[in-house]
Design a protein around this motif. Structure first.
Motif, PDB file in Angstrom:
ATOM      1  N   HIS A  51       0.805  -1.214   0.000  1.00  0.00           N
ATOM      2  CA  HIS A  51       0.000   0.000   0.000  1.00  0.00           C
ATOM      3  C   HIS A  51       0.845   1.274   0.000  1.00  0.00           C
ATOM      4  O   HIS A  51       0.416   2.313   0.482  1.00  0.00           O
ATOM      5  CB  HIS A  51      -1.071  -0.002   1.086  1.00  0.00           C
ATOM      6  N   VAL A  53       3.624   2.331   1.444  1.00  0.00           N
ATOM      7  CA  VAL A  53       4.262   2.942   2.604  1.00  0.00           C
ATOM      8  C   VAL A  53       5.746   2.584   2.715  1.00  0.00           C
ATOM      9  O   VAL A  53       6.587   3.451   2.952  1.00  0.00           O
ATOM     10  CB  VAL A  53       3.533   2.554   3.914  1.00  0.00           C
ATOM     11  N   ARG A 145      13.723  -2.337   8.401  1.00  0.00           N
ATOM     12  CA  ARG A 145      13.405  -2.872   9.724  1.00  0.00           C
ATOM     13  C   ARG A 145      14.634  -3.423  10.435  1.00  0.00           C
ATOM     14  O   ARG A 145      14.573  -3.690  11.618  1.00  0.00           O
ATOM     15  CB  ARG A 145      12.342  -3.967   9.565  1.00  0.00           C
TER      16      ARG A 145
ATOM     17  N   ALA B 201       4.781  -5.994  17.599  1.00  0.00           N
ATOM     18  CA  ALA B 201       5.093  -7.145  16.748  1.00  0.00           C
ATOM     19  C   ALA B 201       6.430  -6.924  16.081  1.00  0.00           C
ATOM     20  O   ALA B 201       6.860  -5.780  15.879  1.00  0.00           O
ATOM     21  CB  ALA B 201       4.026  -7.359  15.687  1.00  0.00           C
ATOM     22  N   ALA B 202       7.063  -8.033  15.710  1.00  0.00           N
ATOM     23  CA  ALA B 202       8.376  -7.961  15.074  1.00  0.00           C
ATOM     24  C   ALA B 202       8.296  -7.262  13.721  1.00  0.00           C
ATOM     25  O   ALA B 202       9.139  -6.463  13.375  1.00  0.00           O
ATOM     26  CB  ALA B 202       8.948  -9.366  14.898  1.00  0.00           C
ATOM     27  N   MET B 203       7.280  -7.580  12.967  1.00  0.00           N
ATOM     28  CA  MET B 203       6.946  -6.915  11.715  1.00  0.00           C
ATOM     29  C   MET B 203       8.100  -6.771  10.724  1.00  0.00           C
ATOM     30  O   MET B 203       8.452  -5.670  10.309  1.00  0.00           O
ATOM     31  CB  MET B 203       6.358  -5.530  12.039  1.00  0.00           C
ATOM     32  N   GLU B 717       5.252   2.049  18.292  1.00  0.00           N
ATOM     33  CA  GLU B 717       4.560   0.901  17.691  1.00  0.00           C
ATOM     34  C   GLU B 717       3.573   0.250  18.647  1.00  0.00           C
ATOM     35  O   GLU B 717       3.905  -0.076  19.775  1.00  0.00           O
ATOM     36  CB  GLU B 717       5.586  -0.152  17.264  1.00  0.00           C
ATOM     37  N   SER B 731      -2.288  -1.931   9.165  1.00  0.00           N
ATOM     38  CA  SER B 731      -1.445  -1.616   8.009  1.00  0.00           C
ATOM     39  C   SER B 731      -0.297  -0.735   8.474  1.00  0.00           C
ATOM     40  O   SER B 731      -0.286  -0.252   9.613  1.00  0.00           O
ATOM     41  CB  SER B 731      -2.248  -0.879   6.933  1.00  0.00           C
ATOM     42  N   PHE B 732       0.657  -0.506   7.570  1.00  0.00           N
ATOM     43  CA  PHE B 732       1.814   0.316   7.929  1.00  0.00           C
ATOM     44  C   PHE B 732       1.452   1.801   8.069  1.00  0.00           C
ATOM     45  O   PHE B 732       2.279   2.596   8.519  1.00  0.00           O
ATOM     46  CB  PHE B 732       2.920   0.173   6.879  1.00  0.00           C
ATOM     47  N   THR B 733       0.254   2.172   7.669  1.00  0.00           N
ATOM     48  CA  THR B 733      -0.142   3.562   7.907  1.00  0.00           C
ATOM     49  C   THR B 733      -0.564   3.758   9.361  1.00  0.00           C
ATOM     50  O   THR B 733      -0.594   4.884   9.847  1.00  0.00           O
ATOM     51  CB  THR B 733      -1.288   3.995   6.974  1.00  0.00           C
ATOM     52  N   PHE B 735       0.364   1.145  11.986  1.00  0.00           N
ATOM     53  CA  PHE B 735       1.407   0.556  12.833  1.00  0.00           C
ATOM     54  C   PHE B 735       2.682   1.308  12.480  1.00  0.00           C
ATOM     55  O   PHE B 735       3.255   1.120  11.409  1.00  0.00           O
ATOM     56  CB  PHE B 735       1.542  -0.943  12.555  1.00  0.00           C
ATOM     57  N   MET B 737       6.086   2.147  12.195  1.00  0.00           N
ATOM     58  CA  MET B 737       7.498   1.792  12.282  1.00  0.00           C
ATOM     59  C   MET B 737       8.327   3.043  12.005  1.00  0.00           C
ATOM     60  O   MET B 737       7.955   3.876  11.194  1.00  0.00           O
ATOM     61  CB  MET B 737       7.818   0.699  11.281  1.00  0.00           C
ATOM     62  N   PRO B 738       9.456   3.170  12.686  1.00  0.00           N
ATOM     63  CA  PRO B 738      10.231   4.403  12.538  1.00  0.00           C
ATOM     64  C   PRO B 738      10.927   4.508  11.181  1.00  0.00           C
ATOM     65  O   PRO B 738      11.392   3.507  10.637  1.00  0.00           O
ATOM     66  CB  PRO B 738      11.273   4.299  13.656  1.00  0.00           C
TER      67      PRO B 738
END
Lengths: 177, 818
Positions: A51, A53, A145, B201-203, B717, B731-733, B735, B737-738
């Motif tokens: 999406h 991002v 990540r 989450a590890a994500m 997070e 979604s990443f929007t 959650f 993440m830096p």
């Protein structure tokens, strides 16, 4: 609900990818990321979020970074695309940006790396001598990540030095020729 | 070293050629070229694609599924409902407390228990068609009241996640180690805290994926997957899929990150395996981001703590009480192993005489937990460091000094903490002093005072934390009085081959590469043994079929385990090569020594054979080999856990299960904007001691990456469920993440206190950064907001929460809400 893929119509496009021209017949809904990965076998770009991002699917389209997961393949009609597979000059040599990422360990799992390398190439074309802060801001378009970004910033700075020194070496050569 | 043996004195690393040198990673060129090949990149002739029909409800009975319309769509090959899947495969491997009463299946059978749980599987010619057809699968649900709050769920017996369990509490036990009540009664001061570590989450950027290939001709099933392959445990997965274990092959592929998320993600493998078994064609199942976040079995700890520290008025720690409720979600397939992990180092770096640990594992209508860097021990680190900071403030002692007062001293190692686990070695004061110097602690304390005088809310926080490494299997069953099996093996096997030219190939038996530089570690360790360049070492992966016992990455074990396994295999090869060389020299093998990549007769360096010459003889000239030797030059070696002892029957002693103990001191300086609640990191220093370092630059990469994740845990997070059990951050929007703008530059320092129980003195270090940063950030925020009396008791400390805490503190005295 629209018809499923098997009886969907296709549209013809022409597109140049890594210097090679292709004529493709594409289902209009097929994402550019899937066209590159599935139809052309260029699996270097990765799909992380689908999406727009994370930037793992970054390619250069007419010289600028775009996210191939939020474009349809048919939108690339007439475009010139560079993927990560088109960056290194040969099987033996890496691009200076790739060399810098290797030397600085600017990657761990490698999933964001194609996007980071292409973004760095774009940045250094616009700004050949960025500060660490400028490098940081530039790569903030893409998520990583693993690394915490510090060694990617090291790699960007290192790559800038490599490219500048290569450019300096070329100049006298050109004046002689 | 045998289990429970005497611990030798620490040996400083010998004169080493490769170990300790920052070395370019051998994996990198292919990833830099985009040719690394992740599992999603795999193509096989005739391959089909699977998509999962996910539940929109957190809790609902499945009344019926009508898949006929979906089956009619051209390109759809099969649709499998949960009931049909239960006929095809058995429940997934589950080491939870009562697997028969919270049955873990690849697809839901009678009811759904979280948003995203799979109810049916569509298998089609393309992923596009499979997703089209998914919309035509008609599922009739009877919604039930969602079970969301774990505190309430633990009391409720009327509305249950699993009716067969008769409770929402899957596990409740109190472990007491030593005379806790006496130490608390004798204490001058008891510091208490109530803490909430929210769900993250590890994500990794890559999702879980697998391609199942069933061969109807042989009955063999191959699964290419980016999960751990784990020959050690593959038989359980084979049983789920009803395939004989020796006709089952899991082949590891690289994963774009893991951080725990690829640890035992059975659902993905079983989905692909059953789909291929059913259709007789290769089937790929790649999670998309929504699949991974909602149905990937990989959420992380979600804990409510009541903790108490008993201490003297001089600030000497005596005893620690922990009472923790962990919201495991709808299943707990790894049991309460994340708490076993915490108890490996629950008393931190400190001399604490006794401890009690109560854990309640509560089930709710949320995605279940898996593993995330730290595996639950990072949360316990945060808890004890929060208490220590609170004590320091109460006693008005500098945070560095209260830690110094209580450190286990270098001469006390090997040191057994009250739970029974052993710390092999350490020098914590040295790490602290190094970190204070690296950070410029005194200078920045003075600067902080000046900045505060200008009205800036600037704070400095410091923690000194453990990183346990190299787990033993006992931590997965010592929870139970009568575990089904009391496994004690956590092995790692490798095979090493020298070809006729002496070129070396190492065969790894568990490893998916997932960013952990496993190939480089193996190559450097081989290079060290044979005096070659790591770049020349061949690497290959072996699948589970016919593989050596191997447990793979996890618990920061891999480098230590490879070092032992490669050392063992190298020794066998060198012993054989030495005998061949001795025969050629007409010398006693005892007089033949290895020098710089070849053999020499001791004292006569001109009598020499290069390793390649011996390898040639070993491969091609059988008649010239010493009596009894066969052709070839290869060896396998399985290295077992370096030091395990059994738990006591009554579990007042858990035994030694996580002995390779790393340590770190992190110091953060932050500025808080009291208007917006925003936190900016001004300065960050970290000094780590992971024993002997193999590749310092790679270790630093792990430390920085882990610290970035820890900072994200502290500030950003969170997987947020609303009170109706809907996941709001799918979604990443949402959650967060830096990016590079949220992560600071780190100053890194190292100490190297070798482990006395591992080859070369190596300890694990892969999880470390994330195990320290949340505590350092919390302390720094406290300090920045000291005028408001705020004590961070809840993470992530989002801007919204910080503004609320400041508001609740009335802009003056007070503390964060409990």
């Amino acid at each position: 609900m629209t018809a499923s893929a098997s009886n969907a119509q296709t549209l013809p496009i022409t597109v140049t990818v890594n210097g090679r021209a292709y004529e493709l017949a594409l289902e209009p809904r097929k994402l550019l990321a899937d066209v590159l990965r599935q139809d052309l076998g260029l699996t270097g770009l990765n799909i992380g979020c689908a999406h727009g991002v994370c930037g793992s699917c970054t390619i250069l389209l007419d010289g600028e970074t775009v996210r191939s997961c939020t474009l349809f393949g048919v939108q690339a009609d007439g475009a010139e695309i560079t993927t990560i597979e088109g960056v290194a000059p040969s099987f033996e040599e890496l691009h200076p940006v790739q060399e810098a990422f290797w030397a600085q360990q600017g990657l761990q799992c490698g999933y964001c790396t194609p996007g980071m390398v292409l973004r760095t190439i774009e940045l250094l074309r616009e700004n050949p001598d960025p500060t660490r802060e400028q490098a940081r801001e530039a790569i903030a378009s893409n998520l990583c990540r693993c690394t915490g970004y510090q060694f990617i910033v090291d790699a960007v700075i290192d790559a800038a030095a490599r490219l500048r020194s290569a450019a300096q070496q070329e100049e006298p050569d050109e004046s002689r020729s | 070293m045998s289990r429970g043996a005497e611990i030798p004195k620490i040996q400083a690393p010998r004169d080493l050629k490769w170990i300790g040198r920052s070395t370019r990673r051998v994996e990198d060129p292919k990833y830099l070229r985009g040719l690394g090949r992740y599992v999603a990149d795999l193509e096989f002739p005739g391959m089909l694609h699977a998509a999962i029909v996910r539940s929109p409800h957190p809790h609902a009975r499945i009344l019926g599924i009508d898949a006929e319309a979906a089956r009619q769509i051209p390109g759809v090959v099969a649709v499998v409902t949960g009931a049909e899947a239960a006929e095809l495969v058995d429940p997934l491997p589950d080491s939870g407390p009562a697997p028969d009463r919270h049955v873990f299946r690849v697809l839901a059978l009678d009811k759904v228990r979280y948003v995203g749980e799979g109810v049916a599987l569509v298998i089609a010619e393309s992923r596009y068609i499979a997703e089209d057809a998914r919309d035509y699968v008609d599922v009739d649900y009877e919604p039930l009241d969602p079970i969301v709050d774990p505190i309430a769920a633990g009391q409720d017996t009327s509305n249950l996640v699993h009716d067969a369990l008769g409770s929402n509490v899957a596990y409740d036990r109190t472990f007491t180690f030593g005379d806790v009540e006496r130490h608390f009664a004798e204490a001058d001061i008891v510091v208490r805290d109530r803490l909430h570590w929210r769900r993250g989450a590890a994500m990794p950027l890559d999702n879980g994926g697998a391609v199942g290939i069933y061969d109807p001709a042989t009955g063999e099933l191959t699964i290419h997957a980016n999960s751990i392959s784990m020959t050690w445990f593959a038989f359980a997965l084979a049983a789920t899929l009803r395939i004989p274990s020796n006709k089952f092959d899991v082949i590891s592929y690289a994963s774009g990150g893991s951080f725990g998320a690829r640890f035992c993600n059975w659902r993905v493998l079983v989905t692909a395996g059953l789909a291929s078994k059913l259709t007789g064609r290769p089937v790929k199942y790649s999670e998309d981001r929504l699949d991974h976040i909602t149905n990937g079995d990989q959420h992380a700890s979600d804990r409510y703590y009541d903790v108490e520290l008993a201490l003297t008025r001089d600030g000497i720690f005596r005893s620690l009480k922990t009472d923790v409720i962990d919201d495991y979600g709808a299943y707990c397939h790894l049991g309460v192993g994340t708490h076993g992990n915490a108890m490996a180092q629950v008393t931190g770096a400190y001399r604490i005489e006794s401890t009690v640990y109560r854990v309640r594992a509560v089930l709710t209508n949320k995605t279940q937990q898996g593993a995330y860097r730290g595996f639950g021990a990072e949360v316990a680190n945060w808890a004890i460091e929060r208490l220590v900071d609170k004590a320091a403030r109460q006693l008005d002692i500098d945070p560095a000094e209260i830690r110094r007062k209580n450190f286990i001293q270098p001469e006390q190692f090997p040191y057994h903490i009250p739970t029974g686990n052993m710390y092999d070695s350490g020098d914590y004061e040295r790490v602290l002093d190094h970190a204070l110097e690296l950070f410029g602690y005194d200078h920045w304390r003075a600067e902080q005072a000046r900045m505060r005088a200008d009205g800036r809310r600037v704070g400095i926080g410091l923690v000194s934390c453990q990183e346990r490494s190299v787990y033993s299997a006992t931590e997965f069953w010592f929870w139970y009085d009568d575990p089904a099996v009391q496994t004690t093996s956590t092995p790692e096997g490798v095979k090493l081959t020298a070809d006729a030219l002496g070129n070396l190939t190492v065969t790894l038996h568990s490893t998916p590469f997932w960013g952990n530089s496993s190939d480089t570690m193996a190559a450097m360790l081989v290079a060290e043994e044979f005096d070659v360049d790591p770049a020349t070492v061949g690497i290959e992966y072996h699948g589970t079929k016919g593989g050596l016992p191997a447990a793979g990455p996890g618990g920061s074990r891999l480098t230590v385990m490879y070092a032992g396994a490669i050392r063992g295999a190298a020794t066998k090869i060198k012993d054989k090569a030495r005998r061949i060389a001795a025969q050629q020299f007409e010398a006693d093998p005892e007089d033949v020594e290895w020098v710089d990549g070849g053999f020499q007769v001791r004292g006569t360096p001109d009598v020499r054979k290069e390793f390649g010459e011996i390898a040639m003889a070993a491969h091609l000239f059988a008649t010239e080999l010493p009596e009894g030797l066969q052709s070839g030059l290869e060896a396998s070696h399985v290295y077992d856990h370096p030091y395990t002892t059994m738990p006591s029957k009554d579990r007042t002693d858990l035994g030694v299960f996580y002995p390779c103990m790393g340590h770190a001191c992190h110091i953060a300086m932050v500025e808080v904007d009291v208007e917006t609640g925003g936190v900016k990191v001004l300065r960050y220093a970290a000094v780590h001691d992971a024993g002997t370092m193999v590749n310092p630059r790679s270790l630093e990469g792990q430390i920085i990456g882990g610290t970035a994740q820890g900072i994200a845990t502290a500030l950003l997070e969170e997987l947020v469920y609303d009170d109706q059990g809907q996941l709001l951050s799918s979604s990443f929007t949402d959650f967060l993440m830096p990016t590079a703008m949220e992560v600071p530059e780190l100053d890194i320092g190292h100490e190297e206190t070798p482990s006395p129980i591992t080859e070369y003195g190596i300890k694990g270090g892969g999880e470390a950064g994330r195990m320290m940063a949340p505590g350092a950030m919390s302390a720094a925020i406290d300090d920045a907001l000291v005028d408001y009396g705020i004590h961070v008791a809840e993470l992530p400390a989002t801007p919204e929460r910080i503004v609320r805490w400041i508001g609740e503190a009335g802009g003056g005295a007070g503390s964060a809400p409990r």
